[in-house]
Design a protein around this motif. Structure first.
Motif, short mmCIF file in Angstrom:
data_model
loop_
_atom_site.label_atom_id
_atom_site.label_comp_id
_atom_site.label_asym_id
_atom_site.label_seq_id
_atom_site.Cartn_x
_atom_site.Cartn_y
_atom_site.Cartn_z
N GLY A 32 0.82 -1.20 0.00
CA GLY A 32 0.00 0.00 0.00
C GLY A 32 0.86 1.25 0.00
N THR A 33 0.26 2.35 -0.49
CA THR A 33 1.01 3.60 -0.54
C THR A 33 1.44 4.04 0.86
N TRP A 34 0.56 3.85 1.87
CA TRP A 34 0.91 4.28 3.23
C TRP A 34 2.10 3.49 3.76
N GLN A 35 2.23 2.22 3.35
CA GLN A 35 3.38 1.43 3.79
C GLN A 35 4.68 1.94 3.17
N ILE A 36 4.61 2.26 1.88
CA ILE A 36 5.80 2.79 1.20
C ILE A 36 6.20 4.13 1.81
N VAL A 37 5.20 5.00 2.04
CA VAL A 37 5.48 6.31 2.64
C VAL A 37 6.08 6.14 4.03
N THR A 38 5.52 5.23 4.80
CA THR A 38 6.04 4.98 6.16
C THR A 38 7.49 4.51 6.11
N ASN A 39 7.78 3.56 5.24
CA ASN A 39 9.14 3.02 5.15
C ASN A 39 10.15 4.10 4.78
N GLU A 40 9.81 4.95 3.82
CA GLU A 40 10.74 5.96 3.35
C GLU A 40 10.93 7.10 4.35
N PHE A 41 9.82 7.56 4.94
CA PHE A 41 9.94 8.71 5.84
C PHE A 41 10.49 8.33 7.21
N THR A 42 10.31 7.08 7.64
CA THR A 42 10.98 6.66 8.87
C THR A 42 12.48 6.58 8.65
N SER A 43 12.88 6.13 7.47
CA SER A 43 14.31 6.09 7.14
C SER A 43 14.88 7.50 7.12
N MET A 44 14.14 8.43 6.49
CA MET A 44 14.60 9.82 6.42
C MET A 44 14.69 10.44 7.80
N ALA A 45 13.69 10.20 8.64
CA ALA A 45 13.65 10.80 9.98
C ALA A 45 14.84 10.36 10.82
N VAL A 46 15.14 9.06 10.79
CA VAL A 46 16.26 8.56 11.58
C VAL A 46 17.59 9.12 11.06
N ILE A 87 19.03 1.16 11.02
CA ILE A 87 18.12 0.01 10.96
C ILE A 87 17.28 -0.08 12.24
N ALA A 88 17.95 0.02 13.39
CA ALA A 88 17.24 -0.09 14.67
C ALA A 88 16.19 1.02 14.81
N GLY A 89 16.58 2.24 14.47
CA GLY A 89 15.66 3.36 14.62
C GLY A 89 14.45 3.28 13.71
N LEU A 95 7.50 -0.24 13.29
CA LEU A 95 6.72 -1.12 14.16
C LEU A 95 5.60 -0.33 14.82
N ALA A 96 5.91 0.89 15.28
CA ALA A 96 4.89 1.72 15.94
C ALA A 96 3.79 2.11 14.97
N VAL A 97 4.17 2.54 13.75
CA VAL A 97 3.17 2.98 12.76
C VAL A 97 2.32 1.80 12.30
N PHE A 98 2.96 0.68 12.00
CA PHE A 98 2.20 -0.49 11.54
C PHE A 98 1.24 -0.97 12.64
N SER A 99 1.67 -0.90 13.89
CA SER A 99 0.79 -1.32 15.00
C SER A 99 -0.43 -0.41 15.08
N LEU A 100 -0.22 0.89 14.90
CA LEU A 100 -1.35 1.82 14.91
C LEU A 100 -2.32 1.55 13.77
N MET A 101 -1.79 1.06 12.65
CA MET A 101 -2.64 0.74 11.49
C MET A 101 -3.24 -0.64 11.58
N GLY A 102 -2.89 -1.39 12.64
CA GLY A 102 -3.44 -2.73 12.82
C GLY A 102 -2.86 -3.76 11.89
N VAL A 103 -1.62 -3.52 11.42
CA VAL A 103 -0.96 -4.42 10.48
C VAL A 103 0.32 -4.95 11.14
N ARG A 104 0.61 -6.22 10.96
CA ARG A 104 1.82 -6.82 11.52
C ARG A 104 3.05 -6.37 10.71
N PHE A 105 4.05 -5.90 11.41
CA PHE A 105 5.28 -5.46 10.74
C PHE A 105 6.26 -6.62 10.65
#
Length: 279
Positions: A32-46, A87-89, A95-105
């Motif tokens: 899903g688009t939200w998963q791709i956005v989450t993956n990229e922006f969490t990487s950028m934030a860390v 990677i850790a960050g 994990l936090a975002v996926f949990s809020l979305m009710g999806v297993r990371f």
């Protein structure tokens, strides 16, 4: 500079999102688009959170012609640490975002993730290092890089050669002479010392201790582990509760004065010898 790095990492993240979204549609991937956005922006934030520490390390241990062979292994080790923290960050954030979305990371195989991320992170790491060094190099040449002149070019020396009367400043391909008498203070900055002259900083390739040893100790006084001040430029000494002080300079600048040097500086300013046992 902060805006530059935010735009650089942000544009890379947006570009990756668009590319991955196109690939997911082309190959029928279940992403899903939200998963791709989450993956990229969490990487950028860390990456942005770790960036100040990397830039500080570049400032503290810069790569120069006479140091890069000795320090390059440390930078390679730093790239590995950068990757592990990255990677850790980002996995914790995902994990936090996926949990809020009710999806297993599911991060997948850790070994493959380490290899995959390091191949990307090592490029990011050394691009940041290269950009920082390029900006610093250009900045030094634009401001003017100073070097010691022990004696006048012509005629007999008017002072001992171990007390330099002038500094040669090379700025944008031109040479200028800066008199030692015009230096207001000096500030340590990595492998350089910034000489403040009439509101401008001129980097000198030296340690503050080495410069202090070359200058007249009755004229230039250590005020802090990172500052050496011209006594005549100090207009006021403001005591602080912790035993430290603030130095008010003639041009209005306020510099720190540590407790270790405060009494010695006050004694010299008053024209008396420092108390025994004080530095």
């Amino acid at each position: 500079m902060l805006v530059f790095w935010v735009l650089a990492f942000g544009s890379a993240a947006v570009s990756n999102i668009l590319t991955l979204r196109i690939d997911a549609h082309r190959y029928g991937l279940d992403a899903g688009t939200w998963q791709i956005v989450t993956n990229e922006f969490t990487s950028m934030a860390v990456s942005l959170l770790m960036l100040p520490f990397l830039l500080r390390a570049c400032d503290r241990w810069p790569l120069h012609a006479d140091t890069w062979k000795r320090r390059l292994p440390l930078y390679v080790l730093g790239s590995i640490v950068w990757c592990l923290l990255h990677i850790a960050g980002m996995d914790l954030l995902r994990l936090a975002v996926f949990s809020l979305m009710g999806v297993r990371f599911e991060p997948g195989s850790l070994r493959l993730q380490l290899i995959y991320e390091y191949l990307k992170d090592v490029r990011t790491f050394f691009i940041v290092v290269a950009v920082w060094h390029l900006v610093e190099w250009f900045g030094r040449h634009a401001r003017g890089e100073a070097s010691l002149l022990d004696a006048p070019d012509e005629g007999p020396p008017v002072e001992p050669v171990d007390r330099p009367g002038r500094f040669l400043v090379r700025k944008l391909g031109r040479d200028f002479l800066v008199a030692t008498a015009d230096i207001e203070w000096a500030q340590a900055s990595g492998n350089y010392v910034n000489l403040r002259v009439r509101g401008r900083d001129y980097p000198l390739r030296s340690t503050l201790a080495a410069l202090e040893a070359r200058l007249d100790p009755t004229v230039f006084v250590r005020a802090h582990r990172s500052y050496l001040v011209r006594l005549a430029q100090v207009s006021a000494i403001e005591p602080l509760d912790a035993g430290d002080a603030r130095l008010h300079m003639a041009d209005g600048t306020v510099l720190p004065c540590s407790r270790r040097y405060r009494e010695s500086l006050r004694s010299l300013a008053a024209g008396t010898d420092p108390a025994p046992g004080r530095t």
